[in-house]
Design a protein around this motif. Structure first.
Motif, PDB file in Angstrom:
ATOM      1  N   SER A  80       0.835  -1.206   0.000  1.00 15.84           N
ATOM      2  CA  SER A  80       0.000   0.000   0.000  1.00 15.84           C
ATOM      3  C   SER A  80       0.868   1.254   0.000  1.00 15.84           C
ATOM      4  O   SER A  80       1.950   1.290   0.602  1.00 15.84           O
ATOM      5  N   TYR A  81       0.400   2.269  -0.701  1.00 14.73           N
ATOM      6  CA  TYR A  81       1.094   3.556  -0.716  1.00 14.73           C
ATOM      7  C   TYR A  81       0.875   4.279   0.614  1.00 14.73           C
ATOM      8  O   TYR A  81      -0.141   4.074   1.296  1.00 14.73           O
ATOM      9  N   SER A  84      -2.478   6.000   1.820  1.00 15.17           N
ATOM     10  CA  SER A  84      -3.724   5.256   1.645  1.00 15.17           C
ATOM     11  C   SER A  84      -4.468   5.022   2.955  1.00 15.17           C
ATOM     12  O   SER A  84      -5.678   4.785   2.953  1.00 15.17           O
ATOM     13  N   CYS A 173      -2.417   1.147  -3.994  1.00 16.09           N
ATOM     14  CA  CYS A 173      -1.458   0.057  -3.792  1.00 16.09           C
ATOM     15  C   CYS A 173      -0.838  -0.350  -5.117  1.00 16.09           C
ATOM     16  O   CYS A 173      -1.296   0.061  -6.187  1.00 16.09           O
ATOM     17  N   ILE A 198      -3.140  -6.493   1.930  1.00 15.30           N
ATOM     18  CA  ILE A 198      -1.958  -5.633   2.088  1.00 15.30           C
ATOM     19  C   ILE A 198      -0.899  -6.354   2.930  1.00 15.30           C
ATOM     20  O   ILE A 198      -1.141  -6.756   4.064  1.00 15.30           O
TER      21      ILE A 198
END
Length: 231
Positions: A80-81, A84, A173, A198
């Protein structure tokens, strides 16, 4: 109706494969397949494609050509970024898959295929560049964590690059297979559904393996979600 499932590794699909009734395991052109029934009535074919875009495209083509699924689910793990708000084990649903590194890199940054006006697919008068819309079934439309996924050849390993990627693509993501699967499915006139658990929050990291425990948490979470919510 045959349901197809794409996963990159055995670990990412072992629970679903183990839940199949009358199951068979076999290989086609170096790809591992499982076939069987869910709930004693719904035929399922799983293809373990391997890691990366080329493996994903190959496996997806074999799955469609040999078994003609009416729907394909992409399942696995993803990173995941940082903005997020996602955590380890969260389930995310793709609304769009985006090739994150097909394009042109200049001194001033990355430019997509659309920015350089070079489509990677043309069907029925429509041009496709980096982006493919995915199917979101009615059961998943109220899910909390939906958004854009980015498919990359090289996983993002720095916080600075992570912020740039999520901003460039408005994404939550990244993974290494999804856009290639969506690309192949488009040739056959449909869009896949993509679910991921994730496994890591993208940031500064060393050239070491991801935490195995978190990978297991992520892969088990998404498989159980599939069996309990969709199957």
């Amino acid at each position: 109706m045959v349901t197809g499932i794409i996963a990159s590794t055995e670990l990412e699909i072992n629970i679903v494969a183990g839940a199949l009734q009358a199951s068979k395991r076999f290989d086609i052109h170096y790809k591992t397949f499982y076939s069987g029934l869910i709930n004693s009535r719904s035929p399922v074919v799983i293809c373990i494609v391997g890691v990366g875009k080329t493996n994903a495209a190959h496996g997806t083509t074999l799955l469609i050509e040999r078994f003609s699924p009416q729907i394909i689910y992409i399942m696995g793990i993803g990173g995941s970024y940082p903005s997020s708000g996602l955590d380890i084990g969260d389930i995310v649903i793709a609304e769009k898959e985006i090739y994150g590194d097909e394009g042109l890199v200049l001194a001033g940054g990355f430019h997509t295929m659309q920015e350089i006006d070079l489509p990677i697919l043309r069907i029925g008068g429509s041009d496709y560049f980096n982006e493919f819309l995915l199917e979101v079934p009615e059961k998943l439309r109220s899910a909390k964590n939906k958004g854009n996924f980015v498919t990359v050849s090289s996983c993002t390993g720095s916080l600075e690059k992570a912020f740039a990627m999520e901003k460039k693509f408005n994404a939550i993501c990244e993974n290494m297979e999804g856009a290639a699967v969506a690309h192949i499915c488009k040739f056959y006139g449909f869009s896949p559904v993509e679910l991921r658990g994730i496994s890591n929050i993208i940031g500064d990291r060393e050239a070491v393996k991801l935490d195995k425990e978190n990978i297991i948490i992520a892969s088990e979470s998404v498989q159980r979600f599939f069996l309990e919510t969709i199957a």
